[in-house]
Design a protein around this motif. Structure first.
Motif, PDB file in Angstrom:
ATOM      1  N   UNK A  90       0.835  -1.202   0.000  1.00 32.38           N
ATOM      2  CA  UNK A  90       0.000   0.000   0.000  1.00 32.38           C
ATOM      3  C   UNK A  90       0.870   1.251   0.000  1.00 32.38           C
ATOM      4  N   UNK A  91       1.983   1.207   0.714  1.00 36.08           N
ATOM      5  CA  UNK A  91       2.892   2.350   0.776  1.00 36.08           C
ATOM      6  C   UNK A  91       3.890   2.406  -0.358  1.00 36.08           C
ATOM      7  N   UNK A  92       4.151   1.259  -1.021  1.00 33.31           N
ATOM      8  CA  UNK A  92       5.155   1.204  -2.083  1.00 33.31           C
ATOM      9  C   UNK A  92       4.589   0.500  -3.327  1.00 33.31           C
ATOM     10  N   UNK A  93       3.513   1.018  -3.896  1.00 35.72           N
ATOM     11  CA  UNK A  93       2.865   0.291  -5.003  1.00 35.72           C
ATOM     12  C   UNK A  93       3.752   0.119  -6.229  1.00 35.72           C
ATOM     13  N   UNK A  94       4.500   1.148  -6.606  1.00 37.26           N
ATOM     14  CA  UNK A  94       5.316   1.036  -7.820  1.00 37.26           C
ATOM     15  C   UNK A  94       6.374  -0.044  -7.681  1.00 37.26           C
ATOM     16  N   UNK A  95       6.974  -0.124  -6.497  1.00 36.57           N
ATOM     17  CA  UNK A  95       7.975  -1.162  -6.249  1.00 36.57           C
ATOM     18  C   UNK A  95       7.358  -2.543  -6.437  1.00 36.57           C
ATOM     19  N   UNK A  96       6.151  -2.740  -5.955  1.00 36.36           N
ATOM     20  CA  UNK A  96       5.491  -4.041  -6.065  1.00 36.36           C
ATOM     21  C   UNK A  96       5.125  -4.367  -7.508  1.00 36.36           C
ATOM     22  N   UNK A  97       4.553  -3.398  -8.221  1.00 35.38           N
ATOM     23  CA  UNK A  97       4.208  -3.662  -9.618  1.00 35.38           C
ATOM     24  C   UNK A  97       5.450  -3.966 -10.443  1.00 35.38           C
ATOM     25  N   UNK A  98       6.484  -3.159 -10.264  1.00 32.16           N
ATOM     26  CA  UNK A  98       7.715  -3.349 -11.043  1.00 32.16           C
ATOM     27  C   UNK A  98       8.341  -4.707 -10.739  1.00 32.16           C
ATOM     28  N   UNK A  99       8.517  -5.029  -9.491  1.00 30.91           N
ATOM     29  CA  UNK A  99       9.207  -6.263  -9.118  1.00 30.91           C
ATOM     30  C   UNK A  99       8.404  -7.501  -9.535  1.00 30.91           C
ATOM     31  N   UNK A 100       7.160  -7.573  -9.119  1.00 33.46           N
ATOM     32  CA  UNK A 100       6.412  -8.813  -9.293  1.00 33.46           C
ATOM     33  C   UNK A 100       6.032  -9.080 -10.747  1.00 33.46           C
ATOM     34  N   UNK A 101       5.696  -8.032 -11.490  1.00 29.75           N
ATOM     35  CA  UNK A 101       5.275  -8.252 -12.873  1.00 29.75           C
ATOM     36  C   UNK A 101       6.461  -8.365 -13.823  1.00 29.75           C
ATOM     37  N   UNK A 102       7.507  -7.585 -13.604  1.00 25.41           N
ATOM     38  CA  UNK A 102       8.697  -7.715 -14.455  1.00 25.41           C
ATOM     39  C   UNK A 102       9.298  -9.108 -14.329  1.00 25.41           C
ATOM     40  N   UNK A 103       9.327  -9.640 -13.109  1.00 31.49           N
ATOM     41  CA  UNK A 103       9.889 -10.976 -12.911  1.00 31.49           C
ATOM     42  C   UNK A 103       9.084 -12.021 -13.672  1.00 31.49           C
ATOM     43  N   UNK A 104       7.765 -11.931 -13.601  1.00 26.08           N
ATOM     44  CA  UNK A 104       6.926 -12.907 -14.305  1.00 26.08           C
ATOM     45  C   UNK A 104       7.129 -12.814 -15.813  1.00 26.08           C
ATOM     46  N   UNK A 105       7.146 -11.609 -16.343  1.00 19.72           N
ATOM     47  CA  UNK A 105       7.299 -11.436 -17.786  1.00 19.72           C
ATOM     48  C   UNK A 105       8.643 -11.980 -18.273  1.00 19.72           C
ATOM     49  N   UNK A 155      -0.977 -10.817 -12.763  1.00 18.39           N
ATOM     50  CA  UNK A 155      -0.135 -11.943 -13.170  1.00 18.39           C
ATOM     51  C   UNK A 155      -0.994 -13.095 -13.675  1.00 18.39           C
ATOM     52  N   UNK A 156      -2.080 -13.384 -12.987  1.00 16.87           N
ATOM     53  CA  UNK A 156      -2.978 -14.451 -13.457  1.00 16.87           C
ATOM     54  C   UNK A 156      -3.549 -14.113 -14.837  1.00 16.87           C
ATOM     55  N   UNK A 157      -3.894 -12.846 -15.037  1.00 19.89           N
ATOM     56  CA  UNK A 157      -4.418 -12.445 -16.347  1.00 19.89           C
ATOM     57  C   UNK A 157      -3.364 -12.639 -17.430  1.00 19.89           C
ATOM     58  N   UNK A 158      -2.129 -12.263 -17.141  1.00 15.29           N
ATOM     59  CA  UNK A 158      -1.036 -12.464 -18.089  1.00 15.29           C
ATOM     60  C   UNK A 158      -0.901 -13.944 -18.437  1.00 15.29           C
ATOM     61  N   UNK A 159      -0.894 -14.787 -17.420  1.00 16.52           N
ATOM     62  CA  UNK A 159      -0.703 -16.216 -17.641  1.00 16.52           C
ATOM     63  C   UNK A 159      -1.887 -16.836 -18.375  1.00 16.52           C
ATOM     64  N   UNK A 160      -3.088 -16.377 -18.057  1.00 17.37           N
ATOM     65  CA  UNK A 160      -4.267 -16.888 -18.763  1.00 17.37           C
ATOM     66  C   UNK A 160      -4.211 -16.508 -20.247  1.00 17.37           C
ATOM     67  N   UNK A 161      -3.874 -15.246 -20.527  1.00 18.70           N
ATOM     68  CA  UNK A 161      -3.771 -14.802 -21.918  1.00 18.70           C
ATOM     69  C   UNK A 161      -2.662 -15.541 -22.652  1.00 18.70           C
ATOM     70  N   UNK A 162      -1.548 -15.783 -21.958  1.00 18.31           N
ATOM     71  CA  UNK A 162      -0.437 -16.509 -22.562  1.00 18.31           C
ATOM     72  C   UNK A 162      -0.855 -17.916 -22.964  1.00 18.31           C
ATOM     73  N   UNK A 163      -1.590 -18.584 -22.082  1.00 19.40           N
ATOM     74  CA  UNK A 163      -2.014 -19.956 -22.366  1.00 19.40           C
ATOM     75  C   UNK A 163      -3.032 -20.019 -23.496  1.00 19.40           C
ATOM     76  N   UNK A 164      -3.805 -18.949 -23.679  1.00 19.83           N
ATOM     77  CA  UNK A 164      -4.736 -18.889 -24.810  1.00 19.83           C
ATOM     78  C   UNK A 164      -3.977 -18.656 -26.113  1.00 19.83           C
ATOM     79  N   UNK A 165      -2.990 -17.769 -26.060  1.00 15.83           N
ATOM     80  CA  UNK A 165      -2.240 -17.414 -27.265  1.00 15.83           C
ATOM     81  C   UNK A 165      -1.325 -18.544 -27.737  1.00 15.83           C
ATOM     82  N   UNK A 166      -0.796 -19.309 -26.801  1.00 17.13           N
ATOM     83  CA  UNK A 166       0.156 -20.373 -27.138  1.00 17.13           C
ATOM     84  C   UNK A 166      -0.273 -21.637 -26.398  1.00 17.13           C
ATOM     85  N   UNK A 167      -0.856 -22.577 -27.109  1.00 21.06           N
ATOM     86  CA  UNK A 167      -1.427 -23.775 -26.480  1.00 21.06           C
ATOM     87  C   UNK A 167      -0.372 -24.768 -26.016  1.00 21.06           C
TER      88      UNK A 167
END
Length: 343
Positions: A90-105, A155-167
């Motif tokens: 809640x206090x560091x939203x940008x840090x969380x978005x950057x770290x968690x989503x960049x790592x997944x991608x 992250x779940x949305x990214x993974x769901x879209x990925x699985x649809x795009x590439x079976x």
């Protein structure tokens, strides 16, 4: 199967490594050591008798991830790495978005380049936001009340879209409820830095005399005793859930999500009493204001995991308290002096 376990030097990662090895898998750990410990991985080796390579690096760096795949040729990924404190997010939203989503991608892109399309993803019950009803089933509406939960939902949305795009992809997201406890050996457990963000390590530190009292964030919720109610799951049961999910990745392609919980809610005061019984000592409490982003009640309907993965929780809150107290008593300062990274 050889598994690249990201975040494998952390609390959930180390317990997952133990269970993966026990089921015959080979584990390679990739961890930045921002919240993990090299010593914890060495203790996994003591518990299992297996060699566990530790690669120190950031999952958000594609070059680091590419080297891990090139050097170790994993067959699948169990992705546990990420920042995980609701209040901090809640206090560091940008840090969380950057770290968690960049790592997944980065992980998904590099895995694809190396022909690896099997992944177990560490998600969270926070993707349900403030649920209208409990127990929570996987088909309930998804929403979030804090940035940490948002990173898991995105992250779940990214993974769901990925699985649809590439079976070719087979992906399972595990929506954790509240992991507690420690390995029965007392060698590995939760080792927070500074003030614990989670309830049980804080209770343990109060019970051991390292902190004077437990701050209870709100006693005016619409619950059995006014304190927040959560589904507390023994970390060993949670770790077994990763093994079950990994073993079922070959059954089909696409994206699936499962709750990992006990199906029972426990209030803060009920948790305190259970820990007091395990430790044989009192845990003084002080009521303070609610924390931003907290909700009143959250517990799972875990029946889909039983049907789809053959998994169910076996241990109780009392078991978890006993194991957490054993860990705390043997390691009063966690892995202090053993740290190999920095915040």
């Amino acid at each position: 199967m050889k598994v690249l376990l990201t975040g494998g030097a952390g609390y959930i990662g180390t317990h997952t490594a133990v269970e993966l090895i026990a089921e015959g898998h080979e584990v390679v750990v990739l961890d930045s050591l921002a919240n993990g410990f090299a010593e914890a991985v060495r203790r996994v080796e003591r518990i299992t008798g297996a060699a566990v390579p530790l690669l120190v690096g950031d999952c958000a760096d594609p070059a680091v991830v590419d080297k891990a795949f090139a050097d170790h040729a994993p067959d699948a990924v169990v992705h546990c790495a990420g920042l995980k404190a609701v209040g901090e997010s809640v206090g560091q939203p940008l840090r969380y978005y950057r770290n968690n989503l960049d790592a997944l991608l980065a992980l998904c892109e590099v895995a694809h380049d190396h022909g690896v399309h099997r992944m177990v993803f560490s998600s969270s019950a926070t993707v349900y936001g403030d649920p209208a009803t409990v127990p929570i089933t996987e088909d309930m509406p998804l929403s979030v009340t804090n940035p940490y939960g948002a990173t898991k939902l995105f992250a779940e949305r990214i993974l769901r879209d990925l699985a649809v795009a590439d079976t070719a992809w087979s992906i399972t997201a595990l929506r954790y409820f509240n992991p507690i406890g420690a390995h029965p050996s007392g060698l590995i457990g939760e080792a927070p830095q500074g003030v614990p963000n989670n309830l049980f390590p804080y209770i343990a530190q109060v019970a051991s005399g390292h902190r004077a009292k437990l701050s209870v964030f709100g006693d005016d919720y619409d619950t059995v005793d006014g304190t927040g109610v959560r589904d507390y799951l023994h970390v060993t049961d949670l770790a077994r859930g990763h093994v079950a999910a990994l073993d079922h990745l070959a059954d089909s392609t696409g994206f699936r999500a499962y709750n990992l919980g006990t199906g029972r809610g426990t209030s803060v005061f009920e948790a305190v009493r259970a820990f007091e019984h395990a430790a044989g000592t009192a845990v003084p409490c002080e009521i303070t204001g609610r924390r931003p982003g907290d909700i009143a009640t959250c517990y799972a309907d875990p029946s889909a995991a039983l049907r789809g993965l053959g998994w169910r929780a076996e241990k109780t809150v009392a078991d978890a308290c006993a194991d957490a107290w054993r860990w705390q008593a043997a390691n009063p300062h966690g892995f202090a002096g053993q740290r190999d990274g920095s915040e």
